[in-house]
Design a protein around this motif. Structure first.
Motif, mmCIF file in Angstrom:
data_model
loop_
_atom_site.group_PDB
_atom_site.id
_atom_site.type_symbol
_atom_site.label_atom_id
_atom_site.label_comp_id
_atom_site.label_asym_id
_atom_site.label_seq_id
_atom_site.Cartn_x
_atom_site.Cartn_y
_atom_site.Cartn_z
ATOM 1 N N GLY A 1 5.900 -3.255 -22.332
ATOM 2 C CA GLY A 1 4.653 -2.681 -21.854
ATOM 3 C C GLY A 1 3.645 -2.443 -22.958
ATOM 4 N N ASP A 2 4.039 -2.692 -24.202
ATOM 5 C CA ASP A 2 3.163 -2.435 -25.346
ATOM 6 C C ASP A 2 2.249 -3.616 -25.635
ATOM 7 N N GLY A 3 1.105 -3.291 -26.176
ATOM 8 C CA GLY A 3 0.155 -4.293 -26.630
ATOM 9 C C GLY A 3 -0.410 -3.857 -27.959
ATOM 10 N N PRO A 4 -0.923 -4.776 -28.739
ATOM 11 C CA PRO A 4 -1.430 -4.418 -30.062
ATOM 12 C C PRO A 4 -2.768 -3.693 -30.025
ATOM 13 N N GLN A 5 -3.490 -3.781 -28.920
ATOM 14 C CA GLN A 5 -4.805 -3.168 -28.844
ATOM 15 C C GLN A 5 -4.802 -2.009 -27.854
ATOM 16 N N GLY A 6 -5.809 -1.171 -27.966
ATOM 17 C CA GLY A 6 -6.030 -0.109 -26.999
ATOM 18 C C GLY A 6 -5.164 1.109 -27.234
ATOM 19 N N ASP A 7 -5.503 2.164 -26.530
ATOM 20 C CA ASP A 7 -4.797 3.435 -26.672
ATOM 21 C C ASP A 7 -3.551 3.540 -25.797
ATOM 22 N N TYR A 8 -3.488 2.755 -24.725
ATOM 23 C CA TYR A 8 -2.421 2.932 -23.744
ATOM 24 C C TYR A 8 -1.603 1.666 -23.554
ATOM 25 N N ALA A 9 -0.338 1.878 -23.237
ATOM 26 C CA ALA A 9 0.568 0.788 -22.882
ATOM 27 C C ALA A 9 0.531 0.625 -21.366
ATOM 28 N N MET A 10 1.183 -0.412 -20.865
ATOM 29 C CA MET A 10 1.246 -0.622 -19.418
ATOM 30 C C MET A 10 1.979 0.546 -18.762
ATOM 31 N N LYS A 11 1.571 0.897 -17.566
ATOM 32 C CA LYS A 11 2.173 2.012 -16.831
ATOM 33 C C LYS A 11 3.483 1.546 -16.185
ATOM 34 N N PRO A 12 4.623 2.161 -16.560
ATOM 35 C CA PRO A 12 5.921 1.703 -16.041
ATOM 36 C C PRO A 12 6.257 2.307 -14.681
ATOM 37 N N TYR A 13 7.081 1.577 -13.929
ATOM 38 C CA TYR A 13 7.654 2.058 -12.674
ATOM 39 C C TYR A 13 9.160 1.853 -12.721
ATOM 40 N N ARG A 14 9.887 2.629 -11.919
ATOM 41 C CA ARG A 14 11.350 2.509 -11.849
ATOM 42 C C ARG A 14 11.726 1.391 -10.886
ATOM 43 N N ILE A 15 12.809 0.691 -11.223
ATOM 44 C CA ILE A 15 13.401 -0.284 -10.304
ATOM 45 C C ILE A 15 14.865 0.077 -10.141
ATOM 46 N N SER A 16 15.283 0.240 -8.895
ATOM 47 C CA SER A 16 16.690 0.504 -8.571
ATOM 48 C C SER A 16 17.249 -0.701 -7.830
ATOM 49 N N VAL A 17 18.433 -1.137 -8.229
ATOM 50 C CA VAL A 17 19.118 -2.221 -7.533
ATOM 51 C C VAL A 17 19.878 -1.595 -6.371
ATOM 52 N N ILE A 18 19.534 -1.997 -5.137
ATOM 53 C CA ILE A 18 20.143 -1.400 -3.954
ATOM 54 C C ILE A 18 21.245 -2.279 -3.384
ATOM 55 N N GLY A 19 21.088 -3.552 -3.448
ATOM 56 C CA GLY A 19 22.092 -4.490 -2.938
ATOM 57 C C GLY A 19 21.948 -5.808 -3.674
ATOM 58 N N ASN A 20 22.578 -6.841 -3.123
ATOM 59 C CA ASN A 20 22.512 -8.154 -3.774
ATOM 60 C C ASN A 20 21.094 -8.680 -3.875
ATOM 61 N N ASN A 21 20.284 -8.451 -2.841
ATOM 62 C CA ASN A 21 18.937 -9.010 -2.826
ATOM 63 C C ASN A 21 17.864 -7.970 -2.548
ATOM 64 N N LEU A 22 18.152 -6.714 -2.781
ATOM 65 C CA LEU A 22 17.196 -5.659 -2.490
ATOM 66 C C LEU A 22 16.961 -4.777 -3.709
ATOM 67 N N LEU A 23 15.698 -4.602 -4.044
ATOM 68 C CA LEU A 23 15.286 -3.747 -5.153
ATOM 69 C C LEU A 23 14.324 -2.703 -4.620
ATOM 70 N N ARG A 24 14.342 -1.514 -5.187
ATOM 71 C CA ARG A 24 13.374 -0.477 -4.838
ATOM 72 C C ARG A 24 12.551 -0.160 -6.078
#
Length: 140
Positions: A114-137
């Motif tokens: 999420g980091d970049g060399p410019q600017g004051d802020y990095a990308m805003k992160p979100y959580r990912i949970s693995v729920i099943g074989n083909n499902l992510l939250r």
């Protein structure tokens, strides 16, 4: 010796607290959301292969996401808006390899960190949970 331990602890806490503020972008609102992603869908199947980032368009939540699978149970998800811009017509980022590129000022950010060399802020992160074989939250 007793004075050194509290001083060391205070310095350590101060050093740790500053880095998290790079992810607290004041330009992006803090909406509470949760979305389930079925990686069997053709538009989301890129999340089945490592190091293949995709853009998940706004599905009514007001949030567009860039997501990538790192390994079997490790995923990254970021807000797709430029971290150092107010939301506008040009502030939605594009993907270039494993980087997200802001078309407003052509800044590049790593989809791994999420980091970049410019600017004051990095990308805003979100959580990912693995729920099943083909499902992510994805949530915040």
């Amino acid at each position: 010796m007793k004075r050194i331990i509290p001083l060391f602890t205070l310095i350590l806490l101060a050093a740790c607290s500053g880095s998290s503020s790079r992810y607290r972008n004041p330009f992006l609102p803090e909406y509470g959301f949760s979305m389930d992603i079925n990686t069997n869908l053709p538009t989301l199947s890129g999340l089945n292969s490592p190091i293949n980032p995709i853009i998940i368009p706004d599905n009514g939540s007001g949030i567009t996401i860039i997501a990538m699978k790192i390994s079997d149970n490790d995923y990254r998800a970021w807000d797709a808006h430029c971290p150092n811009q107010t939301p506008s017509a040009c502030s939605l980022m594009d993907i270039d390899g494993v980087n997200a590129v802001c078309s407003c000022e052509n800044y590049q950010y790593s989809i791994f960190s999420g980091d970049g060399p410019q600017g004051d802020y990095a990308m805003k992160p979100y959580r990912i949970s693995v729920i099943g074989n083909n499902l992510l939250r994805i949530s915040n």
